[in-house]
Scaffold this motif. Structure first.
Motif, PDB file in Angstrom:
ATOM      1  N   VAL A  68       9.477   6.571   5.260  1.00  0.00           N
ATOM      2  CA  VAL A  68      10.320   5.882   4.291  1.00  0.00           C
ATOM      3  C   VAL A  68      10.107   4.378   4.459  1.00  0.00           C
ATOM      4  N   ARG A  69       9.977   3.696   3.325  1.00  0.00           N
ATOM      5  CA  ARG A  69       9.969   2.223   3.330  1.00  0.00           C
ATOM      6  C   ARG A  69      10.853   1.797   2.171  1.00  0.00           C
ATOM      7  N   CYS A  70      11.874   1.009   2.468  1.00  0.00           N
ATOM      8  CA  CYS A  70      12.784   0.577   1.406  1.00  0.00           C
ATOM      9  C   CYS A  70      13.271  -0.843   1.661  1.00  0.00           C
ATOM     10  N   GLU A  71      13.797  -1.425   0.600  1.00  0.00           N
ATOM     11  CA  GLU A  71      14.374  -2.764   0.640  1.00  0.00           C
ATOM     12  C   GLU A  71      15.635  -2.751  -0.208  1.00  0.00           C
ATOM     13  N   GLY A  72      16.520  -3.693   0.056  1.00  0.00           N
ATOM     14  CA  GLY A  72      17.682  -3.852  -0.809  1.00  0.00           C
ATOM     15  C   GLY A  72      19.007  -3.480  -0.205  1.00  0.00           C
ATOM     16  N   ALA A 124       0.850  -1.188   0.000  1.00  0.00           N
ATOM     17  CA  ALA A 124       0.000   0.000   0.000  1.00  0.00           C
ATOM     18  C   ALA A 124       0.890   1.244   0.000  1.00  0.00           C
ATOM     19  N   PRO A 125       0.442   2.318  -0.625  1.00  0.00           N
ATOM     20  CA  PRO A 125       1.237   3.551  -0.624  1.00  0.00           C
ATOM     21  C   PRO A 125       1.450   4.053   0.799  1.00  0.00           C
ATOM     22  N   GLY A 159      11.970   1.548  -3.000  1.00  0.00           N
ATOM     23  CA  GLY A 159      10.983   1.810  -1.956  1.00  0.00           C
ATOM     24  C   GLY A 159      10.166   3.044  -2.249  1.00  0.00           C
ATOM     25  N   GLN A 160       9.653   3.636  -1.178  1.00  0.00           N
ATOM     26  CA  GLN A 160       8.783   4.807  -1.265  1.00  0.00           C
ATOM     27  C   GLN A 160       9.163   5.789  -0.159  1.00  0.00           C
ATOM     28  N   PHE A 161       8.825   7.065  -0.377  1.00  0.00           N
ATOM     29  CA  PHE A 161       8.936   8.062   0.681  1.00  0.00           C
ATOM     30  C   PHE A 161       7.734   8.985   0.601  1.00  0.00           C
ATOM     31  N   VAL A 162       7.397   9.568   1.737  1.00  0.00           N
ATOM     32  CA  VAL A 162       6.310  10.544   1.841  1.00  0.00           C
ATOM     33  C   VAL A 162       6.775  11.622   2.797  1.00  0.00           C
TER      34      VAL A 162
END
Length: 141
Positions: free
Chosen positions: A83-87, A46-47, A134-137
Motif C-alpha cells: 500500500v502507498r497512500c497520501e492524504g 512507479a506502480p 494511492g495504490q495497492f497491490v
C-alpha cells in the motif's frame, strides 16, 4: 626549525590541500543528488507492482481513491499487500483471521504487509480511506 620556517611549511601545505580539493565540508557532506535527474513532486510514481519481490505473483492491483475497497476473496493462504497512500494519518487493512486491522501510514512511502493464514479464501478490505489517494497491490507468496 624556526617559527618562520614552520609557518611557511604550514602555509604551503594549506595551499596544496585547497588546490587538491581536500578540504572537509563537514559531517553533512556526501554525494549530492543530481537535481536534473531527481524526480519532481509532479511526476507520477512507479506502480507498486514493480516492488514485488522474487517469487511473488500479482493477484490484484488498484487505486485508492477515497472510497473503501472490498475484495471478496483472496484465494491464497499466504499473500502480501503493498500500500502507498497520501492524504491523511493512516488507513486500515482488514482481513478475516485477524483481531484488529493493520494500520498503514499514509506518508507516500510503500508499506508491505505479509499475511499467512491457515486456509485459503479470505475477504479483505482497505478502509479509513476518506480523503486519501494511492495504490495497492496484492500478491501471492
Amino acid at each position: 626549525m624556526s617559527r618562520r620556517a614552520c609557518g611557511t611549511i604550514a602555509a604551503g601545505a594549506l595551499a596544496i590541500a585547497i588546490t587538491a580539493g581536500c578540504t572537509s565540508r563537514g559531517p553533512e557532506s556526501g554525494p549530492q543528488p543530481d537535481r536534473s535527474t531527481a524526480p519532481s513532486a509532479s511526476s507520477e510514481l512507479a506502480p507498486l507492482s514493480e516492488d514485488l519481490r522474487d517469487g511473488e505473483e500479482l493477484i490484484l492491483a488498484g487505486d485508492i481513491d477515497g472510497s473503501p475497497i472490498d475484495i471478496p476473496q483472496v484465494r491464497s493462504s499466504s499473500f502480501v499487500i503493498y500500500v502507498r497512500c497520501e492524504g491523511g494519518d493512516q488507513l486500515s487493512i482488514i482481513y478475516e483471521g485477524t483481531d484488529s486491522p493493520y494500520k498503514a501510514p499514509c506518508d507516500g512511502v510503500p508499506t508491505r504487509v505479509e499475511v499467512h493464514l491457515e486456509s485459503a479464501g479470505t475477504s479483505l478490505s482497505i478502509d479509513d480511506v476518506q480523503g486519501k489517494r494511492g495504490q495497492f497491490v496484492i500478491a501471492q507468496i
